[in-house]
Design an enzyme around this catalytic site. Structure first.
Site, PDB file in Angstrom:
ATOM      1  N   SER A  97       0.834  -1.197   0.000  1.00  0.00           N
ATOM      2  CA  SER A  97       0.000   0.000   0.000  1.00  0.00           C
ATOM      3  C   SER A  97       0.873   1.253   0.000  1.00  0.00           C
ATOM      4  O   SER A  97       1.686   1.453  -0.896  1.00  0.00           O
ATOM      5  CB  SER A  97      -0.964  -0.036   1.187  1.00  0.00           C
ATOM      6  OG  SER A  97      -1.977   0.937   1.053  1.00  0.00           O
ATOM      7  N   ASP A 141      -5.940  -3.318  -2.615  1.00  0.00           N
ATOM      8  CA  ASP A 141      -4.863  -3.051  -1.658  1.00  0.00           C
ATOM      9  C   ASP A 141      -4.106  -4.307  -1.233  1.00  0.00           C
ATOM     10  O   ASP A 141      -4.705  -5.327  -0.880  1.00  0.00           O
ATOM     11  CB  ASP A 141      -5.483  -2.403  -0.420  1.00  0.00           C
ATOM     12  CG  ASP A 141      -4.465  -1.750   0.489  1.00  0.00           C
ATOM     13  OD1 ASP A 141      -3.394  -2.333   0.689  1.00  0.00           O
ATOM     14  OD2 ASP A 141      -4.755  -0.651   0.985  1.00  0.00           O
TER      15      ASP A 141
END
Length: 409
Positions: free
Chosen positions: A66, A215
């Site tokens: 991320s 993500d």
């Protein structure tokens, strides 16, 4: 003699004593905390080896999830001089300038109502600024072009399986050679916050692969174990870069794992609160997203726990450093409250974390506790910087690929 070796690529571990790994957690705007830590580490390397020293010159693998994936790309993508696009000291200013545009804020009762409506009909943010920013910074640079090996996890919601973008894997599967910008956008596509991301790649033979990604925190918010596994696979496959290292020779691994902070001490949730929660409350509760908090913290702590136990069992505990702060309270623990005050507080949190004692997670309590005789994080990073510098010079002295052999400290 003038030191010029810092401009040369890091030589393979086969010429040294260690395998060096840097790992950076996910956490949205809290990426400022590892940004502060990394700036300190790089400054220590520069004191030892000159101002040109960059983190990519010392680590065999840099892994990030991320926001950590974005930092990884910044540290390893080449500029026009084939040096890292960003110095570590540039990461925090980047976040301070661009986070308010990535996560535009609304305030008051109207703002809260608007955010709830958005969450009911799509992600909280449209991601357009983030996408354009990443594409502008990283351009057409692809995975195989990074200045050292990188590992960035994502999750494919069509295949329902993790997709790991690895410099090692791209050598055998060219359809994984995605643009770094596509990889960064994908690993940052946090459910409820930013939209899922689709792209496809094509190799020289015309073979295509489609990606439907979200993500990387769904897979591994703390990517340290993923990075270690990628190296272990290469050792198992007898990659000559790692000869004569054995798959479980953790005594040869040097791992620095940096978290983005948590709010565990605040204890935002409890079973009595959650007993009657439905899907809405699990997704939106007091400005937080409990479901996201749960799976990111669970995976992060389990990775840290596993690594700490294995390194200690193999008498290599001093080769593993986890830097994490579990005392964040209120807005500073959010992933997206990008006000100037909150961002400035995150800088202060990172600076304060350097002064705190080296700690490890107690799985019984979930709290980070100081390690006996561990010193401060700042002291530990100075020690690791020294080890990294010595390891780099050792490899340069032994490698036939190096033009200049330097005196080993």
């Amino acid at each position: 003699m003038e030191r010029t070796s810092s401009l040369l690529p890091i030589q393979p571990p086969t010429y040294g004593n260690l395998v060096t790994i840097l790992s950076i957690d996910g956490g949205g705007i809290r990426g400022i905390i590892p940004g502060t830590i990394l700036a300190f580490l790089e400054s220590q390397l520069q004191k030892l080896d000159g101002e040109d020293a960059r983190l990519a010159d010392y680590f065999d693998v840099i892994a990030g999830t991320s926001t950590g994936g974005l930092v990884t790309a910044m540290l390893t993508a080449p500029n026009e001089n084939n040096r890292p696009l960003f110095a570590a000291k540039d990461i925090v200013p980047f976040y301070l300038e661009d986070c308010p545009k990535i996560f535009p804020q609304t305030s008051g009762i109207f703002g809260s109502a608007l955010n709830l409506i958005k969450l009911m009909n799509g992600p909280k943010y449209d991601g357009k600024y983030l996408h354009s920013l990443v594409e502008k910074k990283l351009g057409e640079t692809r995975l195989h072009q990074t200045l050292t090996n990188i590992v960035i996890p994502t999750f494919d919601i069509k295949r329902l399986q993790p997709t790991i973008f690895s410099s090692y894997e791209v050598k055998k599967s060219s359809t994984m050679d995605a643009r770094l910008s596509d990889i960064c956008i994908s690993t940052s596509a946090a459910p409820t916050y930013l939209p899922a991301y689709y792209f496809k790649t094509q190799d020289q033979d015309g073979n295509e692969r489609e990606f439907n990604l979200i993500d990387g925190g769904v897979t591994a918010n703390n990517p340290a174990l993923v990075a270690i596994s990628e190296v272990t696979k290469q050792i198992t496959k007898e990659n000559p870069d790692f000869f004569p290292i054995k798959p479980m020779d953790y005594g040869r691994f040097l791992v620095i794992s940096i978290g983005t902070g948590t709010a565990k001490m605040e204890q935002k949730y409890n079973a009595n609160m959650a007993t009657k929660w439905g899907i809405i409350q699990w997704l939106v509760n007091g400005g937080s997203t409990p479901l996201v908090d749960v799976f990111t913290q669970a995976s992060g702590d389990m990775v840290d726990y596993h690594n700490a136990v294995v390194f200690q069992a193999l008498k290599s505990g001093s080769s593993y450093l986890r830097i994490q702060d579990d005392t964040l309270v209120g807005e500073i623990s959010s992933v997206d409250i990008a006000t100037k005050e909150n961002l400035d507080n995150l800088v202060k949190a990172g600076e304060a974390l350097l002064k705190k004692p080296v700690s490890g997670v107690n799985l019984q309590t979930g709290i980070f506790e100081p390690i006996t005789n561990g010193g401060t994080n700042e002291e530990a990073l100075k020690k690791f910087a020294k080890q990294l510098s010595v390891e780099r010079r050792l490899r340069e002295a032994r490698s036939p690929n190096t033009k200049f052999n330097l005196e080993i400290i």
